[in-house]
Write an enzyme that holds these catalytic residues in place. Structure first.
Site, PDB file in Angstrom:
ATOM      1  N   TYR A 203      -6.577  -6.933  -2.680  1.00  0.00           N
ATOM      2  CA  TYR A 203      -7.252  -5.792  -3.301  1.00  0.00           C
ATOM      3  C   TYR A 203      -7.666  -6.176  -4.708  1.00  0.00           C
ATOM      4  O   TYR A 203      -6.950  -6.921  -5.385  1.00  0.00           O
ATOM      5  CB  TYR A 203      -6.296  -4.581  -3.318  1.00  0.00           C
ATOM      6  CG  TYR A 203      -6.902  -3.346  -3.923  1.00  0.00           C
ATOM      7  CD1 TYR A 203      -8.161  -2.903  -3.522  1.00  0.00           C
ATOM      8  CD2 TYR A 203      -6.233  -2.634  -4.914  1.00  0.00           C
ATOM      9  CE1 TYR A 203      -8.736  -1.780  -4.095  1.00  0.00           C
ATOM     10  CE2 TYR A 203      -6.790  -1.501  -5.483  1.00  0.00           C
ATOM     11  CZ  TYR A 203      -8.047  -1.090  -5.073  1.00  0.00           C
ATOM     12  OH  TYR A 203      -8.628   0.013  -5.648  1.00  0.00           O
TER      13      TYR A 203
ATOM     14  N   TYR B  63      -2.220   1.578  -9.780  1.00  0.00           N
ATOM     15  CA  TYR B  63      -1.806   0.572  -8.784  1.00  0.00           C
ATOM     16  C   TYR B  63      -0.802  -0.328  -9.493  1.00  0.00           C
ATOM     17  O   TYR B  63      -1.111  -1.407  -9.978  1.00  0.00           O
ATOM     18  CB  TYR B  63      -3.032  -0.215  -8.314  1.00  0.00           C
ATOM     19  CG  TYR B  63      -2.816  -1.107  -7.108  1.00  0.00           C
ATOM     20  CD1 TYR B  63      -2.850  -0.591  -5.820  1.00  0.00           C
ATOM     21  CD2 TYR B  63      -2.615  -2.483  -7.263  1.00  0.00           C
ATOM     22  CE1 TYR B  63      -2.688  -1.414  -4.712  1.00  0.00           C
ATOM     23  CE2 TYR B  63      -2.454  -3.308  -6.159  1.00  0.00           C
ATOM     24  CZ  TYR B  63      -2.491  -2.770  -4.894  1.00  0.00           C
ATOM     25  OH  TYR B  63      -2.341  -3.583  -3.796  1.00  0.00           O
TER      26      TYR B  63
HETATM   27  N1  LIG Z   1      -5.477   0.574   2.163  1.00  0.00           N
HETATM   28  C1  LIG Z   1      -6.118   0.048   1.138  1.00  0.00           C
HETATM   29  O1  LIG Z   1      -6.789   0.761   0.368  1.00  0.00           O
HETATM   30  C2  LIG Z   1      -6.071  -1.442   0.917  1.00  0.00           C
HETATM   31  C3  LIG Z   1      -7.076  -2.058   0.147  1.00  0.00           C
HETATM   32  C4  LIG Z   1      -7.048  -3.442  -0.002  1.00  0.00           C
HETATM   33  C5  LIG Z   1      -6.033  -4.191   0.589  1.00  0.00           C
HETATM   34  N2  LIG Z   1      -5.064  -3.564   1.331  1.00  0.00           N
HETATM   35  C6  LIG Z   1      -4.019  -4.390   1.944  1.00  0.00           C
HETATM   36  O2  LIG Z   1      -4.111  -4.320   3.344  1.00  0.00           O
HETATM   37  C7  LIG Z   1      -2.848  -4.708   3.905  1.00  0.00           C
HETATM   38  C8  LIG Z   1      -2.462  -3.702   4.982  1.00  0.00           C
HETATM   39  O3  LIG Z   1      -2.186  -2.467   4.388  1.00  0.00           O
HETATM   40  P1  LIG Z   1      -2.807  -1.080   4.882  1.00  0.00           P
HETATM   41  O4  LIG Z   1      -3.363  -0.393   3.679  1.00  0.00           O
HETATM   42  O5  LIG Z   1      -3.668  -1.300   6.057  1.00  0.00           O
HETATM   43  O6  LIG Z   1      -1.512  -0.221   5.261  1.00  0.00           O
HETATM   44  P2  LIG Z   1      -0.548  -0.192   6.518  1.00  0.00           P
HETATM   45  O7  LIG Z   1       0.467   0.846   6.208  1.00  0.00           O
HETATM   46  O8  LIG Z   1      -1.313  -0.056   7.788  1.00  0.00           O
HETATM   47  O9  LIG Z   1       0.069  -1.657   6.533  1.00  0.00           O
HETATM   48  C9  LIG Z   1       1.121  -2.098   5.734  1.00  0.00           C
HETATM   49  C10 LIG Z   1       2.181  -2.600   6.683  1.00  0.00           C
HETATM   50  O10 LIG Z   1       3.149  -3.370   5.966  1.00  0.00           O
HETATM   51  C11 LIG Z   1       4.369  -3.179   6.645  1.00  0.00           C
HETATM   52  N3  LIG Z   1       5.475  -3.651   5.804  1.00  0.00           N
HETATM   53  C12 LIG Z   1       5.922  -3.154   4.626  1.00  0.00           C
HETATM   54  N4  LIG Z   1       6.985  -3.880   4.205  1.00  0.00           N
HETATM   55  C13 LIG Z   1       7.185  -4.854   5.132  1.00  0.00           C
HETATM   56  C14 LIG Z   1       8.130  -5.901   5.276  1.00  0.00           C
HETATM   57  N5  LIG Z   1       9.093  -6.105   4.378  1.00  0.00           N
HETATM   58  N6  LIG Z   1       8.056  -6.707   6.373  1.00  0.00           N
HETATM   59  C15 LIG Z   1       7.100  -6.514   7.311  1.00  0.00           C
HETATM   60  N7  LIG Z   1       6.177  -5.533   7.229  1.00  0.00           N
HETATM   61  C16 LIG Z   1       6.229  -4.719   6.149  1.00  0.00           C
HETATM   62  C17 LIG Z   1       4.377  -1.676   6.915  1.00  0.00           C
HETATM   63  O11 LIG Z   1       5.332  -1.347   7.901  1.00  0.00           O
HETATM   64  C18 LIG Z   1       2.952  -1.483   7.389  1.00  0.00           C
HETATM   65  O12 LIG Z   1       2.860  -1.651   8.792  1.00  0.00           O
HETATM   66  C19 LIG Z   1      -1.886  -4.784   2.729  1.00  0.00           C
HETATM   67  O13 LIG Z   1      -1.772  -6.122   2.292  1.00  0.00           O
HETATM   68  C20 LIG Z   1      -2.604  -3.967   1.662  1.00  0.00           C
HETATM   69  O14 LIG Z   1      -2.195  -4.298   0.342  1.00  0.00           O
HETATM   70  C21 LIG Z   1      -5.080  -2.213   1.520  1.00  0.00           C
END
Ligand SMILES: NC(=O)c1ccc[n+]([C@@H]2O[C@H](COP(=O)([O-])OP(=O)(O)OC[C@H]3O[C@@H](n4cnc5c(N)ncnc54)[C@H](O)[C@@H]3O)[C@@H](O)[C@H]2O)c1
Length: 298
Positions: free
Chosen positions: A180, A190
């Site tokens: 991000y 954040y």
């Molecule tokens: N949603 C946004 O706005 C956004 C923007 C840019 C990047 N991202 C990134 O996308 C990726 C996915 O996130 P998302 O937003 O789709 O949310 P999401 O909730 O679908 O995914 C996050 C996942 O991480 C898992 N998790 C947390 N701690 C963990 C651990 N210790 N071991 C294994 N799994 C663990 C959670 O159970 C969850 O399934 C992340 O890296 C997030 O930072 C998200």
């Protein structure tokens, strides 16, 4: 026709526990392209996720364009905070969510996959997980422990996964993570060291592209995604504000869908992207290119 054809390839998507986030959309896009998909799910969310699937609660989201439902070849327990079972504290191992799942460490996952499929069995590794226990705190108010945990779970976990799963990957394989833009520009709210974790993840993408390219013959890229109201992002508390701001100020004003990120991950995972490694690929409706807000009052 220039298709994304992943027939005969196996993917592991780490960080799927519902149908709302990027991991699920990536898993679906990979399956649409013909790949077989395994997922890694955090033990505290594992039972809920299995129940959602068994009770048909996410069947609508699982529907593929050929009418079939997205099936996961395996759902592995994964706690990416731990490299080995020995690293896990006793009380966590005894916790009701952990005691029956076997070894959910990164090493445990790699061992299980080797037992299930053997060496040379993995083509695409997706890291779609993050956690920062103090994400709502400003960086200045973040404890050392909270900061290190954010970096451990959200960035070091990629290093650990490539080190342990790289040996199972076939030549020409692909690793993709999610980052991000708070890594490079200030996003107030954040916090908790999550911006630091994303900066580490992007820097490591370059170094790992070199090291894993030479050692395992695989590519390593990261997708810098725009804001999406996933479960994890909703926990930050400002996600609707972030989405609204981007819609007002990005070159493309329609909201980013997880599906768009899924398609780019499928492309990066395919031989069509065989020349791309060490890159941060923006899938954010172009917001990263802006240097001034269109609507200064927003
Ligand atoms: N949603 C946004 O706005 C956004 C923007 C840019 C990047 N991202 C990134 O996308 C990726 C996915 O996130 P998302 O937003 O789709 O949310 P999401 O909730 O679908 O995914 C996050 C996942 O991480 C898992 N998790 C947390 N701690 C963990 C651990 N210790 N071991 C294994 N799994 C663990 C959670 O159970 C969850 O399934 C992340 O890296 C997030 O930072 C998200």
């Amino acid at each position: 026709m220039l298709p994304i054809d992943l027939t005969g390839r196996r993917a592991l998507v780490a960080g799927v526990a519902d149908d709302a986030g990027f991991g699920f959309a990536i898993a679906k896009a990979l399956a649409e392209a013909g790949a077989t998909v395994c997922v890694g799910t955090w033990p505290p969310a594992l039972n809920i996720f299995r129940t959602l699937i068994e009770r048909g609660k996410i069947d609508e989201s699982r529907k593929l364009s050929n009418g079939q439902l997205l099936e996961f070849e395996k759902i592995y327990p994964l706690d990416a905070a731990f490299d080995t079972l020995d690293d896990m504290p006793e009380d966590l191992r005894a916790n009701k969510r952990y005691k029956d799942v076997g070894d959910p460490s990164v090493e445990g996952l790699a061992k299980q996959m080797r037992d299930d499929f053997g060496d040379d069995s993995l083509d695409i590794l997706v890291h779609s997980l993050a956690n920062g226990p103090e994400v709502k705190k400003a960086l200045l108010d973040t404890s050392r422990r909270g900061y290190l945990e954010a970096v451990s779970v959200s960035a070091y976990s990629l290093v650990s996964m490539i080190a342990r799963l790289g040996p199972l990957m076939r030549h020409g394989g692909s690793v993709v993570s999610l980052t991000y833009m708070a890594s490079e520009r200030v996003i107030p709210g954040y916090g908790g060291g999550m911006s630091s974790a994303k900066a580490a993840l992007e820097s490591d993408t370059r170094t790992l592209a070199f090291e894993a390219g030479r050692r395992f013959g695989v590519r390593v890229n990261t997708i810098s995604a725009g804001p999406l109201a996933s479960r994890a992002a909703s926990a930050i508390g400002i996600i609707e504000k972030m989405i609204g701001y981007v819609a007002k100020n990005a070159p493309l004003q329609d909201h980013l869908s997880a599906h768009e990120v899924g398609n780019v991950a499928a492309f990066l995972g395919s031989p069509l992207a065989s020349g791309i490694t060490g890159s941060t690929v923006y899938v954010d409706k172009g917001y990263h290119a802006m240097g001034m807000a269109v609507d200064p009052s927003s």
